[in-house]
Write a protein that holds these residues in place. Structure first.
Motif, PDB file in Angstrom:
ATOM      1  N   SER A   1      -4.525   6.062   2.298  1.00 27.37           N
ATOM      2  CA  SER A   1      -4.525   4.829   1.507  1.00 27.37           C
ATOM      3  C   SER A   1      -4.578   3.604   2.416  1.00 27.37           C
ATOM      4  O   SER A   1      -5.268   2.622   2.115  1.00 27.37           O
ATOM      5  CB  SER A   1      -3.275   4.777   0.624  1.00 27.37           C
TER       6      SER A   1
ATOM      7  N   ASP B   1       1.157   6.179   3.070  1.00 22.23           N
ATOM      8  CA  ASP B   1       0.119   7.209   3.149  1.00 22.23           C
ATOM      9  C   ASP B   1      -1.056   6.713   3.982  1.00 22.23           C
ATOM     10  O   ASP B   1      -1.643   5.661   3.698  1.00 22.23           O
ATOM     11  CB  ASP B   1      -0.347   7.576   1.740  1.00 22.23           C
TER      12      ASP B   1
ATOM     13  N   GLY C   1      -1.241   2.225  -2.769  1.00 17.01           N
ATOM     14  CA  GLY C   1      -1.931   3.449  -2.402  1.00 17.01           C
ATOM     15  C   GLY C   1      -1.848   4.502  -3.494  1.00 17.01           C
ATOM     16  O   GLY C   1      -0.953   4.462  -4.350  1.00 17.01           O
ATOM     17  N   ALA C   2      -2.754   5.456  -3.434  1.00 17.30           N
ATOM     18  CA  ALA C   2      -2.819   6.484  -4.465  1.00 17.30           C
ATOM     19  C   ALA C   2      -1.558   7.318  -4.530  1.00 17.30           C
ATOM     20  O   ALA C   2      -1.170   7.804  -5.586  1.00 17.30           O
ATOM     21  CB  ALA C   2      -4.030   7.385  -4.222  1.00 17.30           C
ATOM     22  N   LYS C   3      -0.896   7.495  -3.388  1.00 15.75           N
ATOM     23  CA  LYS C   3       0.298   8.331  -3.358  1.00 15.75           C
ATOM     24  C   LYS C   3       1.589   7.532  -3.462  1.00 15.75           C
ATOM     25  O   LYS C   3       2.669   8.088  -3.452  1.00 15.75           O
ATOM     26  CB  LYS C   3       0.345   9.152  -2.055  1.00 15.75           C
ATOM     27  N   ASP C   4       1.463   6.204  -3.538  1.00 12.58           N
ATOM     28  CA  ASP C   4       2.663   5.373  -3.465  1.00 12.58           C
ATOM     29  C   ASP C   4       3.368   5.329  -4.804  1.00 12.58           C
ATOM     30  O   ASP C   4       2.739   5.203  -5.857  1.00 12.58           O
ATOM     31  CB  ASP C   4       2.290   3.953  -3.042  1.00 12.58           C
TER      32      ASP C   4
ATOM     33  N   VAL D   1       0.820  -1.216   0.000  1.00 10.01           N
ATOM     34  CA  VAL D   1       0.000   0.000   0.000  1.00 10.01           C
ATOM     35  C   VAL D   1       0.854   1.266   0.000  1.00 10.01           C
ATOM     36  O   VAL D   1       0.535   2.256  -0.660  1.00 10.01           O
ATOM     37  CB  VAL D   1      -0.953   0.015   1.216  1.00 10.01           C
TER      38      VAL D   1
ATOM     39  N   SER E   1      -8.140   3.212   3.595  1.00 10.69           N
ATOM     40  CA  SER E   1      -9.005   2.740   2.526  1.00 10.69           C
ATOM     41  C   SER E   1      -8.815   1.250   2.275  1.00 10.69           C
ATOM     42  O   SER E   1      -9.793   0.503   2.108  1.00 10.69           O
ATOM     43  CB  SER E   1      -8.696   3.529   1.241  1.00 10.69           C
ATOM     44  N   GLU E   2      -7.543   0.809   2.292  1.00 11.97           N
ATOM     45  CA  GLU E   2      -7.274  -0.601   2.034  1.00 11.97           C
ATOM     46  C   GLU E   2      -7.711  -1.489   3.198  1.00 11.97           C
ATOM     47  O   GLU E   2      -8.122  -2.637   2.994  1.00 11.97           O
ATOM     48  CB  GLU E   2      -5.793  -0.800   1.726  1.00 11.97           C
TER      49      GLU E   2
END
Length: 329
Positions: free
Chosen positions: A177, A174, A208-211, A171, A180-181
């Motif tokens: 994220s 973040d 994750g979205a920022k990963d 993930v 969310s996961e």
């Protein structure tokens, strides 16, 4: 305290911390500097924040000023004019904060703040200071593992041994994220489940979205001598500038660390969790193989840095040559 300074690039943690002060939103004045990209806009937002800070709640039950996404604090990018104005504002806050009424709060949040700046020193005397993020990468990862465990516990779940680390490796660090996961994992496992196992992470967890692409996926696959997984893990990096220089350096360092571990030492730049994980790979390698692989990647890095070869294909070739077992083609 009535003044709160929240610094970091984890927007979930910043929002969660700020909302403890904001509460139900009564009396909230929000000033968002996300789009303040030049001096005029930054100074305009500063004036708005100053005006709100300087105006007490009068007969209102509560007043909260939240100046958020202030990316031009000391330590960020700003003009000398903005820096001077921020310093003067911090002096004003330091002078007036002790006299603020108990139903008034001022929140300032942004991605970075130089702790040694005059601005930070002025506020630290009168404000509650919270810093998120920063530190060495392995420290950020350890913090994320602890955070993932807390988020899982809030959903009535617990990671089995070693699985929280695997979860964070997929993930990223973040917090939004991670949350969310974890929620997605709860839905996948169903309401009666209590444990999160490695197979569950493999089944449903996403980056994750920022990963950014996870470099550990490359080195872990090399450590396992899993050629297919190593090549797949390389793909997200393939289009980056300087791929061959970067990746040959990463792989050479990984083999150097394995050599040290094989010889019975723990490299100074390796955290205990990584040392334990990488030690599990040692049974698949002889010391001679590790030394030879490292030497080849040292030579490759010298060539690509000097520009004598276009090394993108050679990185893959040397990787495959390293991970194959003796006697196999």
């Amino acid at each position: 305290m009535s003044v709160h300074v929240i610094v970091g690039d984890d927007d979930f943690l910043i929002d969660e911390t700020a909302r403890r002060v904001v509460g139900d939103g009564v009396g909230l004045e929000l000033i968002d500097s996300m789009t303040a990209t030049n001096e005029d806009l930054q100074l305009a937002d500063l004036r708005r924040a100053d005006e709100s800070f300087s105006t007490p709640p009068f007969l209102d039950p509560k007043k909260v000023t939240w100046w958020r996404n202030v990316h031009f604090l000391p330590g960020g990018r700003s003009s000398e004019g903005v820096k001077d104005a921020l310093t003067k504002f911090s002096e004003k806050i330091a002078a007036l904060a002790p006299t603020m009424p108990p139903n008034q709060h001022f929140i300032l949040s942004g991605p970075r703040l130089l702790k040694t700046s005059t601005f930070a020193k002025n506020l630290s005397a009168v404000a509650e200071m919270a810093y998120f993020g920063g530190g060495k990468p392995w420290e950020q990862r350890q913090n994320a593992v602890a955070r993932a465990a807390e988020l899982a516990a809030a959903e009535g779940l617990a990671f089995t041994a070693g699985v929280a680390e695997k979860f964070v490796a997929v993930v990223g660090t973040d917090s939004r994220s991670l949350m969310s996961e974890v929620k997605k994992m709860r839905t996948y496992l169903g309401p009666k489940a209590k444990k999160i196992e490695a197979k569950d992470v493999d089944a449903v967890t996403s980056p994750g979205a920022k990963d950014e692409p996870e470099i550990w996926a490359v080195t872990d696959a090399i450590g396992r001598r899993d050629a297919a997984a190593a090549i797949a893990a390389l793909e997200p990096f393939a289009l980056m500038n300087g791929f061959a220089v970067f990746m040959s350096g990463v792989i050479e360092k990984f083999f150097r660390q394995l050599v040290d571990l094989k010889r019975g030492g723990i490299p100074e730049d390796m955290n205990p969790f990584v040392a334990k994980k990488n030690s599990a790979f040692l049974a698949k390698w002889s010391l001679l193989e590790l030394r030879a692989a490292r030497a080849r990647f040292i030579a490759l890095r010298e060539k690509v840095v000097s520009g004598t070869v276009a090394g993108d294909v050679l990185v893959v070739t040397e990787l495959l040559r390293a991970v194959r077992r003796a006697g196999k083609r």
